[in-house]
Design a protein around this motif. Structure first.
Motif, short mmCIF file in Angstrom:
data_model
loop_
_atom_site.label_atom_id
_atom_site.label_comp_id
_atom_site.label_asym_id
_atom_site.label_seq_id
_atom_site.Cartn_x
_atom_site.Cartn_y
_atom_site.Cartn_z
N ARG A 239 0.82 -1.22 0.00
CA ARG A 239 0.00 0.00 0.00
C ARG A 239 0.85 1.27 0.00
N GLU A 240 0.27 2.31 -0.56
CA GLU A 240 0.92 3.61 -0.60
C GLU A 240 0.81 4.28 0.76
N VAL A 241 1.93 4.83 1.24
CA VAL A 241 1.94 5.44 2.58
C VAL A 241 2.34 6.91 2.55
N GLY A 242 2.77 7.42 1.38
CA GLY A 242 3.17 8.82 1.37
C GLY A 242 3.64 9.28 0.02
N TYR A 243 3.96 10.57 -0.02
CA TYR A 243 4.44 11.21 -1.25
C TYR A 243 5.65 12.05 -0.88
N ALA A 244 6.74 11.90 -1.65
CA ALA A 244 7.98 12.60 -1.35
C ALA A 244 8.38 13.50 -2.51
N PRO A 245 8.12 14.81 -2.41
CA PRO A 245 8.52 15.74 -3.48
C PRO A 245 10.04 15.80 -3.63
N ARG A 246 10.51 15.81 -4.90
CA ARG A 246 11.95 15.94 -5.21
C ARG A 246 12.78 14.99 -4.34
N PHE A 247 12.40 13.74 -4.34
CA PHE A 247 12.97 12.75 -3.42
C PHE A 247 14.33 12.22 -3.86
N LEU A 248 14.46 11.88 -5.16
CA LEU A 248 15.71 11.32 -5.67
C LEU A 248 16.07 11.98 -7.00
N HIS A 249 17.38 12.01 -7.28
CA HIS A 249 17.86 12.56 -8.54
C HIS A 249 17.81 11.45 -9.58
N ILE A 250 16.84 11.57 -10.50
CA ILE A 250 16.57 10.53 -11.49
C ILE A 250 16.56 11.18 -12.88
N ASP A 251 17.25 10.55 -13.82
CA ASP A 251 17.23 11.03 -15.21
C ASP A 251 17.52 12.53 -15.31
N GLY A 252 18.47 13.00 -14.50
CA GLY A 252 18.96 14.37 -14.62
C GLY A 252 18.26 15.44 -13.83
N ALA A 253 17.31 15.07 -12.97
CA ALA A 253 16.60 16.09 -12.17
C ALA A 253 16.08 15.46 -10.88
N ALA B 285 4.89 0.88 1.31
CA ALA B 285 5.55 0.15 2.40
C ALA B 285 4.71 -1.03 2.82
N ILE B 286 5.42 -2.04 3.33
CA ILE B 286 4.76 -3.22 3.91
C ILE B 286 5.54 -3.66 5.14
N THR B 287 4.82 -4.17 6.13
CA THR B 287 5.45 -4.69 7.35
C THR B 287 5.15 -6.18 7.47
N VAL B 288 5.86 -6.83 8.35
CA VAL B 288 5.64 -8.25 8.61
C VAL B 288 4.18 -8.52 8.94
N GLU B 289 3.58 -7.64 9.76
CA GLU B 289 2.19 -7.85 10.20
C GLU B 289 1.19 -7.74 9.04
N ASP B 290 1.57 -6.97 8.00
CA ASP B 290 0.68 -6.79 6.86
C ASP B 290 0.53 -8.05 6.02
N CYS B 291 1.50 -8.93 6.11
CA CYS B 291 1.52 -10.08 5.21
C CYS B 291 2.03 -11.34 5.92
N PRO B 292 1.28 -11.83 6.90
CA PRO B 292 1.77 -12.99 7.67
C PRO B 292 1.95 -14.25 6.83
N GLU B 293 1.21 -14.35 5.72
CA GLU B 293 1.31 -15.54 4.86
C GLU B 293 2.54 -15.48 3.95
N GLY B 294 3.18 -14.31 3.85
CA GLY B 294 4.34 -14.14 2.97
C GLY B 294 3.93 -13.53 1.64
N MET B 295 4.85 -12.79 1.04
CA MET B 295 4.56 -12.08 -0.20
C MET B 295 4.38 -13.04 -1.38
N LEU B 296 5.19 -14.08 -1.44
CA LEU B 296 5.08 -15.02 -2.55
C LEU B 296 3.73 -15.74 -2.52
N ALA B 297 3.30 -16.12 -1.32
CA ALA B 297 1.99 -16.77 -1.18
C ALA B 297 0.88 -15.79 -1.57
#
Length: 199
Positions: A157-171, A179-191
């Motif tokens: 799930r989406e948890v936030g928005y980061a303006p000008r977060f990383l320098h990508i493709d020249g800007a 983000a995901i936590t252990v509690e969000d997916c007890p069965e595992g991501m592959l399952a």
């Protein structure tokens, strides 16, 4: 070595394993062939920092050093034994946080086959089960529909928005934060991924 490293993970045609210096030829060929496909999403060096883009050799050396220090886990993605991309666990924080971020890229030739969702699921499961992390984050440019599809398929799930977060493709580019936590997916991501693809 740190908890959970080194490791080789497999599911079906997808293998995720530590990056090696001898991957250089396949890495360079894949990056060249996919330049137009990947360059809009590639990290770049901001002007004025005095840094230069890293060669493959220096990139692997830095990633391996970070892995030895427990700060990252640099994986190669293979499809049926052929080099197809990377999934890198970055910025591992221990102590009270126990978190990391994950970034990834894939050869266009194998896109659309579920390779990257499988690889990211394997890596996140490894982060939770073997490396003992609690939270994994993924930062994606809003325009990067292919990367957004990966987190959508995995139910991260989406948890936030980061303006000008990383320098990508020249800007400096805005990013959506997932983000995901252990509690969000007890069965595992592959399952979870397998359940979603069967629906």
């Amino acid at each position: 070595m740190s908890a959970g490293w080194p490791a080789t993970l497999r599911h079906g045609e997808v293998t995720v394993r530590p990056i090696r210096s001898r991957d250089g030829r396949a890495w360079r060929a894949t990056r060249r062939r996919n330049y137009t496909w990947l360059s809009p999403w590639d990290a770049t060096v901001p002007p004025g920092t005095g840094e230069r883009p890293a060669s493959f050799r220096s990139l692997v050396s830095r990633l391996q050093q970070q892995a030895r220090q427990g700060l990252g886990m640099p994986f190669v993605v293979e499809v049926d034994g052929r080099f197809a991309g990377q999934v890198t666990v970055n910025n591992i924080v221990r102590g009270s946080a126990q978190l990391a971020s994950v970034g990834y890229w894939l050869d266009r030739d194998v896109a659309g086959r579920g390779v990257m969702p499988t690889a990211v699921a394997l890596v996140i499961d490894h982060c939770f089960r073997s490396a003992g992390l609690h939270r994994v984050e993924v930062a994606i440019r809003p325009e990067n529909s292919n990367s957004l599809r990966v987190v959508e398929k995995l139910g991260i799930r989406e948890v936030g928005y980061a303006p000008r977060f990383l320098h990508i493709d020249g800007a400096w580019r805005d990013h959506r934060i997932f983000a995901i936590t252990v509690e969000d997916c007890p069965e595992g991501m592959l399952a979870r991924l397998s359940q979603q693809t069967q629906q």
